[in-house]
Design an enzyme around this catalytic site. Structure first.
Site, PDB file in Angstrom:
ATOM      1  N   PRO A   2      -1.173   0.429   6.393  1.00  0.00           N
ATOM      2  CA  PRO A   2      -1.488   1.843   6.442  1.00  0.00           C
ATOM      3  C   PRO A   2      -1.421   2.732   5.215  1.00  0.00           C
ATOM      4  CG  PRO A   2       0.677   1.358   7.374  1.00  0.00           C
ATOM      5  CD  PRO A   2       0.219   0.228   6.541  1.00  0.00           C
ATOM      6  N   LYS A  58      -4.061   9.354   4.843  1.00  0.00           N
ATOM      7  CA  LYS A  58      -3.860   8.268   5.806  1.00  0.00           C
ATOM      8  C   LYS A  58      -4.233   8.681   7.222  1.00  0.00           C
ATOM      9  CE  LYS A  58       0.049   7.218   2.835  1.00  0.00           C
ATOM     10  NZ  LYS A  58       1.521   7.234   2.715  1.00  0.00           N
ATOM     11  N   ARG A 266      14.043   2.710   1.690  1.00  0.00           N
ATOM     12  CA  ARG A 266      13.183   1.623   1.249  1.00  0.00           C
ATOM     13  C   ARG A 266      13.547   1.112  -0.133  1.00  0.00           C
ATOM     14  NH1 ARG A 266       9.706   5.021   3.466  1.00  0.00           N
ATOM     15  NH2 ARG A 266       9.123   4.445   5.575  1.00  0.00           N
TER      16      ARG A 266
END
Length: 277
Positions: A2, A58, A266
């Site tokens: 994505p 997106k 992350r």
DNA sequence: GGAAATGTTTACCG
DNA sequence: CCGGTAAACATTTC
């Protein structure tokens, strides 16, 4: 799959295979597939003809021959698939659409393992759905204002990586292409944006635009007639990645080992020699 | 079993 | 109010 290049790959596939079709049926199959802000249930688009499929960053949406658009965000694992008998049944199907054009009929499903993606029925204003109104244009939009984006980024004190990921300044870049862009521009991800020269930020923007354009090109080729291959595991661009996911691998530019550091929930991957803090 | 995974929104803090 | 950070959302895989 994505980020902008992946969403663009999906958009192209939908535009190619769904444009001109009428949505004969639309049903949600999971309680969270419909975004809370949706004006109506999915069946509100039944009977509408798909005129085009658009994207900003997106976010993507189907432009219909009525005052509503079908909007989608793939989240982390959303996929649009045209199921085929000679392929495995898609799993995690969250919504199902029947499409018809003349005698042609086909099915389109929205599949999403992690259910961070969603669908919604919305109005368009200036051609953009409500849920994407706050999203800045991406570098491939004709309205993209490179100098304005540079100015906005230069004023931020946050780490440059956070800034390039901020979809309200410039959209489209996610964790993979952020790391790749920073590597290409030779910028350490933790440098505060306001400590970088306008020129350097310009280099970064150009790198981001270029790496995403390259990925879009490769994504287009992984396409197969009636099946939109949006499976992240197939990794069409994986072999071209210089930094992302390359911890311990040699930097393609200088040979130094790529490092991985924590970045929020992350990771950031960078070359400690090319990208000095 | 722990950690990590392509994203966005919301809450919270200074 | 603004900028910035952290957590929450859910599931699967390594």
């Amino acid at each position: 799959m994505p980020e902008l290049p992946e969403v663009e790959t999906v958009r192209k596939g939908l535009a190619r295979f769904a444009t001109g079709f009428t949505i004969s049926s639309a049903q949600g199959l999971h309680p969270r597939v419909l975004k809370l802000a949706s004006l109506a249930a999915l069946d509100a688009v039944e009977g509408a003809r798909i005129k085009e499929v658009n994207r900003r960053g997106k976010f993507l949406w189907f432009v219909l021959d009525r005052d509503l658009a079908l909007v989608a965000h793939l989240g982390m694992s959303g996929q649009f698939l045209f199921p085929r008998k000679d392929r495995p049944e898609p799993g995690h199907v969250r919504a199902r659409f029947g499409l018809k054009k003349g005698l042609k009929r086909q099915e389109l499903v929205f599949s999403d393992q992690r259910t961070f993606g969603w669908l919604s029925v919305e109005e368009l204003s200036d051609g953009v759905p409500t849920s994407a109104a706050h999203i800045a244009v991406d570098p491939f939009d004709f309205a993209f204002d490179r100098e304005a984006v540079i100015a906005k980024m230069s004023s931020r004190k946050a780490a440059i990586k956070s800034v390039i990921l901020n979809q309200e300044i410039m959209s489209g870049v996610g964790n993979i292409y952020a790391d790749e862009s920073l590597w290409r521009a030779k910028i350490h991800p933790e440098i505060p944006a306001n400590e970088l020269s306008a020129k350097k930020i310009g280099v970064l923007l150009d790198a981001a635009t270029q790496v995403m354009a390259e990925a879009v090109e490769v994504g287009g080729t992984s396409f197969d007639a009636m099946y939109i291959n949006v499976n992240g595991e197939s990794g069409f661009f994986e072999t071209s990645l210089a930094a992302y996911g390359q911890e311990g691998e040699p930097c393609p530019r200088c040979g130094r080992q790529i490092r991985r550091i924590a970045f929020g929930n992350r990771s950031s991957h960078f070359c400690p020699k090319c990208q000095v803090r």
